[in-house]
Each structure stands twice: as C-alpha cells, then as structure tokens.
Design an enzyme around this catalytic site. Structure first.
Site, short mmCIF file in Angstrom:
data_model
loop_
_atom_site.label_atom_id
_atom_site.label_comp_id
_atom_site.label_asym_id
_atom_site.label_seq_id
_atom_site.Cartn_x
_atom_site.Cartn_y
_atom_site.Cartn_z
N ASP A 1 13.10 23.26 0.06
CA ASP A 1 13.87 22.69 -1.06
C ASP A 1 15.31 22.37 -0.70
O ASP A 1 16.03 21.85 -1.55
CB ASP A 1 13.92 23.68 -2.23
CG ASP A 1 12.63 24.43 -2.40
OD1 ASP A 1 11.62 23.77 -2.67
OD2 ASP A 1 12.61 25.67 -2.21
N ARG B 1 -10.56 0.77 14.89
CA ARG B 1 -10.42 1.51 13.63
C ARG B 1 -11.51 0.94 12.73
O ARG B 1 -12.66 1.27 12.91
CB ARG B 1 -8.98 1.33 13.10
CG ARG B 1 -8.59 2.34 12.06
CD ARG B 1 -7.10 2.29 11.71
NE ARG B 1 -6.70 1.00 11.11
CZ ARG B 1 -5.49 0.75 10.64
NH1 ARG B 1 -4.54 1.67 10.69
NH2 ARG B 1 -5.18 -0.42 10.11
N TYR C 1 16.60 29.31 8.29
CA TYR C 1 15.52 30.12 8.87
C TYR C 1 15.58 30.14 10.39
O TYR C 1 15.73 29.11 11.03
CB TYR C 1 14.16 29.56 8.46
CG TYR C 1 13.81 29.78 7.01
CD1 TYR C 1 13.65 31.07 6.50
CD2 TYR C 1 13.63 28.70 6.16
CE1 TYR C 1 13.32 31.25 5.16
CE2 TYR C 1 13.30 28.87 4.83
CZ TYR C 1 13.15 30.16 4.34
OH TYR C 1 12.83 30.35 3.02
N HIS D 1 -6.70 -6.55 12.85
CA HIS D 1 -5.39 -5.87 12.87
C HIS D 1 -5.02 -5.57 14.32
O HIS D 1 -5.87 -5.19 15.12
CB HIS D 1 -5.50 -4.58 12.05
CG HIS D 1 -4.19 -3.95 11.71
ND1 HIS D 1 -3.15 -4.64 11.13
CD2 HIS D 1 -3.75 -2.67 11.83
CE1 HIS D 1 -2.13 -3.83 10.93
NE2 HIS D 1 -2.47 -2.61 11.35
N ARG E 1 0.51 -10.71 7.09
CA ARG E 1 0.56 -9.51 6.23
C ARG E 1 1.80 -8.70 6.60
O ARG E 1 1.82 -8.06 7.65
CB ARG E 1 -0.70 -8.66 6.45
CG ARG E 1 -2.02 -9.42 6.26
CD ARG E 1 -3.22 -8.48 6.37
NE ARG E 1 -3.27 -7.76 7.62
CZ ARG E 1 -4.01 -8.09 8.69
NH1 ARG E 1 -4.77 -9.17 8.65
NH2 ARG E 1 -3.97 -7.36 9.78
N LYS F 1 0.84 -1.21 0.00
CA LYS F 1 0.00 0.00 0.00
C LYS F 1 0.87 1.26 0.00
O LYS F 1 2.07 1.18 0.29
CB LYS F 1 -0.90 -0.02 1.24
CG LYS F 1 -0.12 0.06 2.55
CD LYS F 1 -1.02 -0.16 3.77
CE LYS F 1 -0.21 -0.14 5.04
NZ LYS F 1 -1.02 -0.48 6.23
N CYS G 1 14.50 23.26 5.07
CA CYS G 1 13.67 24.18 4.30
C CYS G 1 12.83 23.39 3.29
O CYS G 1 12.93 22.17 3.21
CB CYS G 1 14.54 25.19 3.56
SG CYS G 1 15.73 26.03 4.63
C1 LIG Z 1 -0.34 -1.58 6.85
C2 LIG Z 1 -1.00 -2.82 7.26
C3 LIG Z 1 -0.28 -4.01 7.46
C4 LIG Z 1 1.23 -4.05 7.45
O1 LIG Z 1 1.72 -3.57 8.67
P1 LIG Z 1 3.29 -3.53 8.97
O2 LIG Z 1 3.38 -3.07 10.37
O3 LIG Z 1 3.86 -2.53 8.00
O4 LIG Z 1 3.81 -4.88 8.73
C5 LIG Z 1 -0.99 -5.17 7.72
N1 LIG Z 1 -2.33 -5.16 7.80
C6 LIG Z 1 -3.06 -4.05 7.63
C7 LIG Z 1 -4.54 -4.13 7.73
C8 LIG Z 1 -2.43 -2.84 7.38
O5 LIG Z 1 -3.16 -1.73 7.26
#
Ligand SMILES: *Cc1c(COP(=O)(O)O)cnc(C)c1O
Length: 382
Positions: A322, A139, A273, A171, A227, A43, A320
């Site tokens: 750039d 979430r 700055y 998750h 994942r 992603k 900054c």
């Molecule tokens: C981003 C994400 C992951 C991966 O998490 P990592 O900590 O980068 O391994 C797995 N599952 C879901 C639902 C996520 O949003």
C-alpha cells in the site's frame, strides 16, 4: 489548457488520462500508415486507460475500427454506445460469443473448432469472421496443414450463408526489433496465406498484420488495416524504436499522488521491508500511499524514481502493498505535496518506460497493471 471531463472521488492516487494526447498520437500513427484503415486497440481496459472513454476518443480521431481481445470487452464498448466496426480476436473455450455477434461485433477464428463455435453462435446475425493465421508467433491461428482445413471450412460456411468472411490476419512476434529476420519471414508467410485463401475464391475486405511497431517501421506490412495499441497511448513499442518523443508521441497517462508523511531521518536508517535501503546521510523520507496492491511493480523497488517539487527522487527500499518510501534528500517538501510517479515527461518527470526499465519489464505492463485504489480521471483539450 486542459479541463477535467470526468472525475471521481479522490483516491490515494490518480491516473490522469489525457484524451487530447491520445488523439494526437493516433494522428501520428495515421500519418505513418496513411493508406491503411486504423484499428485502435483498446483491450485490457485500453491498456489501463479506460476502454469506453478511450474508444470514444479514438472514433473522434477517425479510427475506423476498434480492436479488443475478448467478446466481453467488445460488449462493454457496445454498452458504452459504440456502434462502429469492432473486432474481438480471442475465442476462449466456452466463451459465449452470441451476445457480441448479435451486437454486430466481428470475431476471429484461428482453428476449425473456433470457426465451428462461431458458426454455432450465429443465430440472428450472420457472424462476421476474421481468419487468424499463425505466421510465426506460435500463439493463436492456423499454420501448415491446418490452414487449408480452416480456409475450406470457412468457404463452405460462407457458401451456406452461415458467416461473412471479413478479414484475414496475423500477429508479429518481433516487430519491436525491426532488423529481426523473423519480420520478413512472417510477412512472406502472410502473403502466402492470403494467396492460398484467394485460391479458395475468398478475398476478404481487410488483411491485417501490423501492430504499433510495424505501423511505425514497416510499411510493407500495413496492408488494409493497422492495429495500433501501445503507441497510441504514447509509449514506445520497444527501446530499439526510440523514446516516445523520438517517435513524436506523448504519453497519455500520468500517475500522481501526494506525500502523506515527510520526515527527517539520521544516517544509517534502514527503510522498508528487509532494510534493502539504508540512508547514507541525514535525509528526508517521503511516504507515498500506493503500492503493489494498486499495480505498482514491486520489481521497481530501489530502482525507479518519482518527481517531487521539481526533482527526481529515488524509491527507498521495497515497494510495499500500500505504500512506497521516497528518499527526498534535501528537497524541500511537506505533507500534501504532489508526487508524479510517471507522466508525459514534459516537466522532467519519469515516463512509464523509466519504470519499465527500473522493473525489467515493458511500458505495456506498467500502465496496464494499474488498478486497485487508483482513481482514473480524464482530461481533454479545451
Ligand atoms: C495487443 C495486440 C495488438 C496491439 O499491439 P501493440 O504492440 O500494443 O500495438 C495488435 N494485434 C493484436 C492481435 C494484439 O493482441
């Protein structure tokens, strides 16, 4: 030895992505979860590493699945030639799910309304759905009484031939703190959700809960599929898990550029700055042509270091839009010399986590934010 497999016209800075290191990290993660299928999470343009190229390398490494947030990201993978299993787990209001479903992308449903949107989008292809459970992250996903409502609706849609139920997932909120009691609570809640779904006569092909941190530390949540995101890019999921090298991982991305100006200045010179940095003695300043307009974190001002001609040198003053100024001290350097902002660490250069610490954030943000004028280049082992 590495060779460029793709390069673009030179920009002010280059993000060099080492696909061989990426595949090696996936192998480390495979060894950590040998009985589970592996979903490479790509992603947000593969955390800034380039989704299509990274996805291709993930398949070469044997990743059975790819994971993305949005259906648009999944469609990008399909346009890039990927034909394997892909899950897109976000379902924003108004998202057009149909093209991805037609392209055989799996989608998620974390509420009855999301399931209805999925069913409605399934014209030619029967949507392949993963049911999303909230086991403690608060979430996405269903919890409490919503759980049975979603499971019933999914069972009915499946009986009507409108969907296939491929997965159930959740998750973890605290996987980067392995001793947090939240992990055990979420693991338990997930087991109960899987059992409840089974009581509706539904036993999906893949149950999945683990992210990178849990893949590395908590075998009891590997289930059928893990994942993996951040660790595949060679960054540690969190300080409690150790450094990338502690974990056997190699940072995949190096951010390099070249000094655009080098000059000697007297003591008492205020830099950038706000003059938040004032030279204490005569020193050499080096100018670097990237800034927060390219995703460099401004919070790293005065804190992060870069690597020039074999030495670590501090950022002098504010980042900054750039440009960044480095205090080179007495390091001998000239215009055009290489600057490594972060890399694999193998030569002594900073890694992305060093920048994360300097900017009080996480390595995820350091790599994912890069953009602007930074050019991405891929290298691969010969
Ligand atoms: C981003 C994400 C992951 C991966 O998490 P990592 O900590 O980068 O391994 C797995 N599952 C879901 C639902 C996520 O949003």
């Amino acid at each position: 030895m590495t060779r460029p497999t793709m390069s673009h016209a030179a920009g002010p800075a280059e993000a060099v992505v080492d696909l061989a290191a990426y595949r090696a990290n996936l192998a480390v993660l495979r060894a950590a979860a040998p009985t589970a299928l592996q979903m490479a999470v790509v992603k947000a343009d593969a955390y800034g590493h380039g989704a299509v190229e990274t996805a291709r390398a993930a398949r070469q490494a044997g990743a059975e699945w790819l994971g993305v947030a949005t259906v648009e990201e999944a469609s990008t993978l399909r346009r890039g030639g990927d034909r394997g299993p892909v899950l897109a787990w976000l379902s924003p209001a108004g998202a057009d799910l149909a093209p991805a479903i037609d392209a055989g992308v799996d989608v998620a449903a974390g509420s009855v309304a999301q399931l209805e949107a999925v069913v409605a989008a399934g014209a030619t292809n029967r949507p392949r759905v993963h049911l999303k459970v909230d086991t403690g992250m608060a979430r996405g996903g269903v919890r409490g009484a919503e759980l049975s409502a979603l499971f019933e609706a999914a069972r009915d849609a499946r009986h009507a031939g409108r969907i296939e139920i491929v997965g159930i997932f959740s998750h973890l909120a605290c996987a980067d703190e392995p001793s947090s009691p939240v992990n055990a609570a979420q693991e338990h809640a997930f087991g109960e959700a899987v059992a409840e779904l089974a009581s509706y006569g539904v036993e999906p092909e893949v149950r999945h809960l683990a992210n990178s941190a849990a893949t590395l530390t908590r075998p009891s949540v590997h289930h059928d599929l893990v994942r993996v995101g951040i660790a595949s890019y060679g960054l540690s999921p969190g300080p409690q898990l150790g450094t990338p090298s502690d974990l056997g991982l190699t940072p995949v991305m190096s951010l390099t550029t070249a000094l655009s100006l080098v000059r000697r200045v007297p003591p008492g010179t205020g830099v950038s700055y706000g003059h938040t940095y004032v030279t204490k003695r005569e020193t050499t300043l080096g100018l670097v042509p990237v800034g927060y307009g390219d995703g460099i974190l401004r919070a790293a001002s005065n804190h992060a270091e870069a690597w020039v001609n074999g030495s670590l040198v501090p950022i002098a003053g504010r980042v900054c839009m750039d440009q960044i100024v480095l205090d080179l001290g007495d390091v001998v350097a000239e215009r055009g010399d290489e600057v490594v902002l972060f890399g694999s660490g193998s030569r002594g250069e900073p890694i992305a986590e060093d920048w994360a610490q300097a900017a009080a954030t996480i390595g995820y943000e350091v790599v994912t934010r890069l953009g602007g004028r930074i050019v991405r280049t891929f290298v691969d082992a010969t």
